[in-house]
Design a protein around this motif. Structure first.
Motif, PDB file in Angstrom:
ATOM      1  N   PRO A   1      12.945  -4.018  -4.659  1.00 54.83           N
ATOM      2  CA  PRO A   1      12.369  -2.923  -5.456  1.00 54.83           C
ATOM      3  C   PRO A   1      13.135  -2.728  -6.761  1.00 54.83           C
ATOM      4  O   PRO A   1      14.368  -2.628  -6.751  1.00 54.83           O
ATOM      5  N   PRO A   2      12.449  -2.682  -7.904  1.00 57.28           N
ATOM      6  CA  PRO A   2      13.146  -2.494  -9.186  1.00 57.28           C
ATOM      7  C   PRO A   2      13.544  -1.039  -9.400  1.00 57.28           C
ATOM      8  O   PRO A   2      12.973  -0.117  -8.792  1.00 57.28           O
ATOM      9  N   THR A   3      14.523  -0.819 -10.243  1.00 52.52           N
ATOM     10  CA  THR A   3      14.930   0.529 -10.637  1.00 52.52           C
ATOM     11  C   THR A   3      14.373   0.810 -12.024  1.00 52.52           C
ATOM     12  O   THR A   3      14.736   0.131 -13.001  1.00 52.52           O
ATOM     13  N   ILE A   4      13.477   1.782 -12.118  1.00 48.57           N
ATOM     14  CA  ILE A   4      12.860   2.166 -13.396  1.00 48.57           C
ATOM     15  C   ILE A   4      13.099   3.659 -13.587  1.00 48.57           C
ATOM     16  O   ILE A   4      12.491   4.486 -12.906  1.00 48.57           O
ATOM     17  N   SER A   5      14.007   4.004 -14.467  1.00 46.95           N
ATOM     18  CA  SER A   5      14.349   5.407 -14.690  1.00 46.95           C
ATOM     19  C   SER A   5      13.120   6.192 -15.139  1.00 46.95           C
ATOM     20  O   SER A   5      12.426   5.792 -16.079  1.00 46.95           O
ATOM     21  N   HIS A   6      12.845   7.293 -14.436  1.00 43.93           N
ATOM     22  CA  HIS A   6      11.716   8.188 -14.714  1.00 43.93           C
ATOM     23  C   HIS A   6      10.368   7.500 -14.500  1.00 43.93           C
ATOM     24  O   HIS A   6       9.354   7.945 -15.040  1.00 43.93           O
ATOM     25  N   GLY A   7      10.360   6.412 -13.720  1.00 46.02           N
ATOM     26  CA  GLY A   7       9.118   5.712 -13.397  1.00 46.02           C
ATOM     27  C   GLY A   7       8.896   5.666 -11.899  1.00 46.02           C
ATOM     28  O   GLY A   7       9.832   5.835 -11.104  1.00 46.02           O
ATOM     29  N   LYS A   8       7.652   5.448 -11.477  1.00 42.23           N
ATOM     30  CA  LYS A   8       7.327   5.374 -10.059  1.00 42.23           C
ATOM     31  C   LYS A   8       6.268   4.300  -9.840  1.00 42.23           C
ATOM     32  O   LYS A   8       5.506   3.962 -10.744  1.00 42.23           O
ATOM     33  N   TYR A   9       6.228   3.783  -8.602  1.00 42.07           N
ATOM     34  CA  TYR A   9       5.288   2.736  -8.220  1.00 42.07           C
ATOM     35  C   TYR A   9       5.192   2.732  -6.702  1.00 42.07           C
ATOM     36  O   TYR A   9       5.989   3.393  -6.008  1.00 42.07           O
ATOM     37  N   ASP A  10       4.221   2.014  -6.162  1.00 45.29           N
ATOM     38  CA  ASP A  10       4.034   1.944  -4.712  1.00 45.29           C
ATOM     39  C   ASP A  10       5.183   1.175  -4.075  1.00 45.29           C
ATOM     40  O   ASP A  10       5.500   0.057  -4.485  1.00 45.29           O
ATOM     41  N   LYS A  11       5.799   1.795  -3.051  1.00 46.26           N
ATOM     42  CA  LYS A  11       6.914   1.163  -2.363  1.00 46.26           C
ATOM     43  C   LYS A  11       6.412   0.172  -1.318  1.00 46.26           C
ATOM     44  O   LYS A  11       5.417   0.428  -0.633  1.00 46.26           O
ATOM     45  N   ALA A  12       7.106  -0.955  -1.189  1.00 46.13           N
ATOM     46  CA  ALA A  12       6.751  -1.962  -0.188  1.00 46.13           C
ATOM     47  C   ALA A  12       7.167  -1.473   1.201  1.00 46.13           C
ATOM     48  O   ALA A  12       8.256  -0.919   1.375  1.00 46.13           O
ATOM     49  N   GLU A  13       6.319  -1.691   2.176  1.00 48.57           N
ATOM     50  CA  GLU A  13       6.590  -1.222   3.537  1.00 48.57           C
ATOM     51  C   GLU A  13       7.839  -1.877   4.110  1.00 48.57           C
ATOM     52  O   GLU A  13       8.624  -1.232   4.814  1.00 48.57           O
ATOM     53  N   ASP A  14       8.048  -3.168   3.844  1.00 47.99           N
ATOM     54  CA  ASP A  14       9.198  -3.895   4.386  1.00 47.99           C
ATOM     55  C   ASP A  14      10.417  -3.852   3.468  1.00 47.99           C
ATOM     56  O   ASP A  14      11.456  -4.411   3.786  1.00 47.99           O
ATOM     57  N   GLY A  15      10.277  -3.196   2.302  1.00 45.34           N
ATOM     58  CA  GLY A  15      11.410  -3.094   1.394  1.00 45.34           C
ATOM     59  C   GLY A  15      11.548  -4.244   0.430  1.00 45.34           C
ATOM     60  O   GLY A  15      12.560  -4.337  -0.284  1.00 45.34           O
ATOM     61  N   TRP A  16      10.569  -5.152   0.347  1.00 47.21           N
ATOM     62  CA  TRP A  16      10.615  -6.273  -0.589  1.00 47.21           C
ATOM     63  C   TRP A  16       9.198  -6.712  -0.923  1.00 47.21           C
ATOM     64  O   TRP A  16       8.234  -6.312  -0.278  1.00 47.21           O
ATOM     65  N   TYR A  17       9.083  -7.557  -1.966  1.00 48.47           N
ATOM     66  CA  TYR A  17       7.777  -7.981  -2.467  1.00 48.47           C
ATOM     67  C   TYR A  17       7.726  -9.510  -2.541  1.00 48.47           C
ATOM     68  O   TYR A  17       8.698 -10.155  -2.960  1.00 48.47           O
TER      69      TYR A  17
END
Length: 310
Positions: free
Chosen positions: A89-105
């Protein structure tokens, strides 16, 4: 007989302690495509292990090796080996996106990035996972027309949730401390990066030496015309009395009666959790809105609209 009974009690106690301890221990993790040390069947609470992955794989956290801890019967984080071309999962300050269920893409997976209120996106809105990295990642920059946190006003609080940045057009509402009267607009608006003028909260006249007598106290219900006819005495401050018991049909929570001054707005708790009702004293009568929570007061104009008067 006593010795046998004591032994039975100790056996039950020991079994209970053993069961409680077993609930906190962790079983050896199942790690496909990797290995870990130390290798045991069970691990005590707070115990740690270190793991690494076979060629072509990597841990589900940054680095080619990782540590995991036993926390109350679960591994934090859960040891996993994933494809070396997968993305974390990337770190995007003040941003949001759908999280992966298993913690990776998986490789070539794309995410939709949205920015928080008061921020705008710069760059591609759909970064894609390529060979273990995101390309390209956008940034969320603060909008020029957004506002910082509202100004602090002595003897007042804001009834909305705290935020560092508010988008243009946002409204917040002040509530004066008990015993203080508001002067000025209690709602301020974010306009072109600045907040409009707010109120002041001044010590109420009734708290500056006025001692209420029996003839000063208004009858339950707030309409002063119901009070002591013929006394000829006008109250010096309170023109309405807000009695929650009388107006329970509005959804008000039980509370002691409170005096209100002409033109004063106050918020009272509703029976529904975290909801409030706005009440105004106008021409010796009480006006009511409906019960709303903090977000609804900010988003729905009906929460500021007064209905019937009493």
């Amino acid at each position: 007989m006593c010795a046998r009974y004591l032994g039975f009690v100790l056996l039950i106690w020991f079994a209970g302690v053993t069961h409680a301890q077993n609930e906190n221990v962790c079983r050896a993790p199942v790690l496909n495509g990797g290995y870990y040390v130390p290798e045991k069947e069970t691990y005590l609470n707070k115990a740690e292990l270190t793991y690494a992955c076979d060629s072509g794989l990597k841990p589900v956290v940054e680095g080619w090796w990782a540590r995991s801890r036993c926390e109350d019967g679960n591994w934090v984080h859960k040891p996993q080996c994933i494809d070396q071309n997968a993305c974390l999962p990337p770190t995007i300050s003040h941003g949001k996106y759908d999280k992966a269920e298993d913690g990776w893409y998986k490789e070539r997976y794309s995410i939709l990035v949205q920015c928080d209120d008061g921020y705008e996106r710069k760059g591609n809105s759909r970064p894609r996972c390529r060979s273990g990295t995101w390309s390209p990642l956008p940034v969320c920059e603060r909008r020029r027309d957004s506002c910082s946190e509202p100004p602090k006003i002595s003897h007042a609080v804001i009834i909305h949730q705290y935020k560092e940045v508010f988008s243009a057009g946002s409204e917040v509402q002040y509530e004066c401390e008990e015993g203080y009267t508001r002067e000025g607009n209690n709602i301020i608006i974010c306009e072109r990066g600045q907040w409009t003028a707010g109120p002041t909260c001044n010590k109420s006249s009734a708290d500056q030496g006025h001692s209420a007598s029996d003839t000063d106290v208004q009858p339950e219900g707030g309409d002063r015309r119901e009070s002591g006819a013929g006394s000829g005495k006008q109250p010096e401050g309170a023109f309405c009395v807000m009695n929650a018991a009388r107006y329970a049909h509005y959804g008000l929570a039980a509370a002691e009666p409170e005096n209100m001054w002409e033109g004063q707005d106050k918020y009272f708790s509703c029976i529904a959790r975290d909801k409030y009702i706005r009440v105004r004293c106008t021409n010796r009568r009480l006006d009511f809105t409906r019960c709303c929570d903090g977000n609804e007061f900010q988003s729905f104009p009906d929460c500021y609209r007064f209905g019937e008067s009493y």
